[in-house]
Design an enzyme around this catalytic site. Structure first.
Site, PDB file in Angstrom:
ATOM      1  N   ARG A 111       0.886  -1.184   0.000  1.00 17.15           N
ATOM      2  CA  ARG A 111       0.000   0.000   0.000  1.00 17.15           C
ATOM      3  C   ARG A 111       0.909   1.215   0.000  1.00 17.15           C
ATOM      4  O   ARG A 111       1.687   1.414   0.943  1.00 17.15           O
ATOM      5  CB  ARG A 111      -0.914  -0.001   1.221  1.00 17.15           C
ATOM      6  CG  ARG A 111      -1.676   1.312   1.377  1.00 17.15           C
ATOM      7  CD  ARG A 111      -2.787   1.256   2.413  1.00 17.15           C
ATOM      8  NE  ARG A 111      -3.903   0.470   1.920  1.00 17.15           N
ATOM      9  CZ  ARG A 111      -5.119   0.469   2.475  1.00 17.15           C
ATOM     10  NH1 ARG A 111      -5.363   1.203   3.551  1.00 17.15           N
ATOM     11  NH2 ARG A 111      -6.082  -0.273   1.967  1.00 17.15           N
ATOM     12  N   GLN A 142     -10.184  -4.141  -3.365  1.00 16.67           N
ATOM     13  CA  GLN A 142     -11.515  -3.713  -2.924  1.00 16.67           C
ATOM     14  C   GLN A 142     -12.576  -4.143  -3.938  1.00 16.67           C
ATOM     15  O   GLN A 142     -13.653  -4.611  -3.575  1.00 16.67           O
ATOM     16  CB  GLN A 142     -11.526  -2.187  -2.749  1.00 16.67           C
ATOM     17  CG  GLN A 142     -12.845  -1.649  -2.242  1.00 16.67           C
ATOM     18  CD  GLN A 142     -13.156  -2.084  -0.824  1.00 16.67           C
ATOM     19  OE1 GLN A 142     -12.323  -1.994   0.059  1.00 16.67           O
ATOM     20  NE2 GLN A 142     -14.367  -2.583  -0.599  1.00 16.67           N
ATOM     21  N   CYS A 273     -16.545   1.233   0.933  1.00 19.45           N
ATOM     22  CA  CYS A 273     -15.334   0.418   1.158  1.00 19.45           C
ATOM     23  C   CYS A 273     -14.865   0.488   2.605  1.00 19.45           C
ATOM     24  O   CYS A 273     -14.135  -0.387   3.052  1.00 19.45           O
ATOM     25  CB  CYS A 273     -14.236   0.882   0.218  1.00 19.45           C
ATOM     26  SG  CYS A 273     -13.838   2.630   0.410  1.00 19.45           S
TER      27      CYS A 273
HETATM   28  N1   CP Z   1     -11.337  -0.564   2.529  1.00 20.97           N
HETATM   29  C1   CP Z   1     -10.052  -0.586   2.921  1.00 20.97           C
HETATM   30  O1   CP Z   1      -9.125  -0.743   2.114  1.00 20.97           O
HETATM   31  O2   CP Z   1      -9.877  -0.467   4.265  1.00 20.97           O
HETATM   32  P1   CP Z   1      -8.474  -0.214   4.997  1.00 20.97           P
HETATM   33  O3   CP Z   1      -7.978   1.135   4.553  1.00 20.97           O
HETATM   34  O4   CP Z   1      -8.793  -0.261   6.457  1.00 20.97           O
HETATM   35  O5   CP Z   1      -7.513  -1.298   4.591  1.00 20.97           O
HETATM   36  N1  NVA Z   2     -10.254   6.374  -1.172  1.00 18.25           N
HETATM   37  C1  NVA Z   2      -9.833   5.973   0.141  1.00 18.25           C
HETATM   38  C2  NVA Z   2     -10.020   4.503   0.314  1.00 18.25           C
HETATM   39  C3  NVA Z   2      -9.686   3.968   1.671  1.00 18.25           C
HETATM   40  C4  NVA Z   2      -9.847   2.490   1.762  1.00 18.25           C
HETATM   41  C5  NVA Z   2      -8.392   6.378   0.371  1.00 18.25           C
HETATM   42  O1  NVA Z   2      -7.578   6.233  -0.559  1.00 18.25           O
HETATM   43  O2  NVA Z   2      -8.060   6.851   1.461  1.00 18.25           O
END
Ligand code: CP
Ligand code: NVA
Length: 319
Positions: A111, A142, A273
């Site tokens: 991430r 997701q 999400c």
């Molecule tokens: N929806 C999602 O990706 O949640 P997190 O940011 O908690 O991993």
């Molecule tokens: N769009 C959001 C999604 C979090 C799961 C972000 O990137 O913070």
């Protein structure tokens, strides 16, 4: 039954799968969900035996990190939790981090901010499987959970319409990619400066099957009219916190509330999400309503990602 090998070694984008792979991944995810009750007797319990998977998160996470850790363990693999002090691209070049990890582990779940960093990382290590756990541009894991959830509710999703209301962001991008490949129509309503990028519209159009149409709107009510599901996400994604106040003002007309849900098809689902911000992109009553499938989505993160790991890392596992 065995799983065929994916043509790509990585999952950086939904577009790394073809439509058949995506459908197979969702089918496998449903099967893994049913098999979970078997515990260590599940046919896939040792599929990743002796394999190491590293997790590298440059942004916060609850769902993605937890579900990937459980997924690797339930498939018999080992998790290596890297700390953000690896400082991808700062302490040493991105490619060097990849070329080190390739000597020790089989896969890396990342991430980070830029999709280009992820691409550079994956390109530098030919033996390493790289999975996108969210970038600024895409959130493909997701989308696996989202369509598993929709399939559970609707059976066949083809021909359905999802209305996404809010920021044309990473979640909207991966939703649009997957929907188009699965024959699902998508309506996206966003303020002008926050529309889905034009390149994403072109990508979604180029992979669309079964007449799936992607349409952009500026008015939330127009997008939601007659939809089978209404989806929203935070107005301020990670990394944009300094714009939160401005965004609260600009996105105010895009709140998903009971009035907006009433314009969708009777029985329409509410999707998010997570994490959610009650009183901003969604009201508490919609979030807590019967229509809300947000925790099914969260649960299905696990099953979608287990299926993905099997297809990437253990495609010959008998099921
Ligand atoms: N929806 C999602 O990706 O949640 P997190 O940011 O908690 O991993
Ligand atoms: N769009 C959001 C999604 C979090 C799961 C972000 O990137 O913070």
């Amino acid at each position: 039954m065995t799983q065929a090998t994916l043509t790509r070694k990585d999952f950086l984008s939904v577009l790394d799968l073809d439509a058949t792979d995506l459908e197979r991944c969702l089918h496998l995810a449903a099967q893994l969900k049913a098999d979970r009750a078997l515990g260590r007797l599940a046919p896939t319990a040792d599929a990743l035996n002796g394999r190491h998977i590293a997790l590298l998160f440059d942004k916060p996470s609850l769902r993605t990190r937890t579900t990937f850790e459980i997924a690797v363990r339930e498939l018999g693999g080992h998790v290596v939790g890297l700390q953000p002090d690896v400082a991808l691209g700062t302490r040493e070049p991105v490619a060097d981090v990849a070329r080190n990890l390739e000597r020790w582990v089989d896969g890396v779940i990342i991430r980070t901010f830029s999709q280009d960093v992820l691409k550079d990382f994956a390109a530098a290590a030919r033996r390493l499987h790289v999975v996108n756990a969210l970038t600024d541009e895409e959130h493909p894991c997701q989308a696996l959970a989202d369509f598993l959830t929709l399939q559970e509710r609707f059976g066949q999703c083809r021909g359905r319409t999802i209305a996404y209301v809010g920021d044309g962001n990473n979640v909207a991008t991966s939703l649009a990619h997957a929907a188009s490949m699965l024959g699902v129509h998508v309506h996206i309503a966003s303020p002008e400066a926050y529309q889905l990028p034009h390149t994403v519209v072109q990508q979604a159009t180029s992979v669309a099957r079964h007449g799936a149409r992607l349409r952009l709107f500026s008015d939330a009510a127009d997008a939601v009219a007659g939809a089978d599901a209404v989806y929203t996400d935070t107005w301020t994604s990670m990394g944009h916190e300094d714009e939160a106040e401005l965004r609260r003002r600009i996105f105010a007309p895009y709140q998903v509330n009971e009035d907006l849900m009433a314009l969708a098809k009777p029985g329409a689902l509410f999707m998010h999400c997570l994490p959610a911000h009650r009183g901003e992109e969604v009201t508490a009553d919609v979030f807590e309503s019967e229509a809300s499938v947000v925790f099914d989505q969260a649960e299905n993160r696990l099953h979608g990602q287990k299926a993905l790991l099997l297809m990437l890392l253990a495609p010959t596992t008998p099921l």
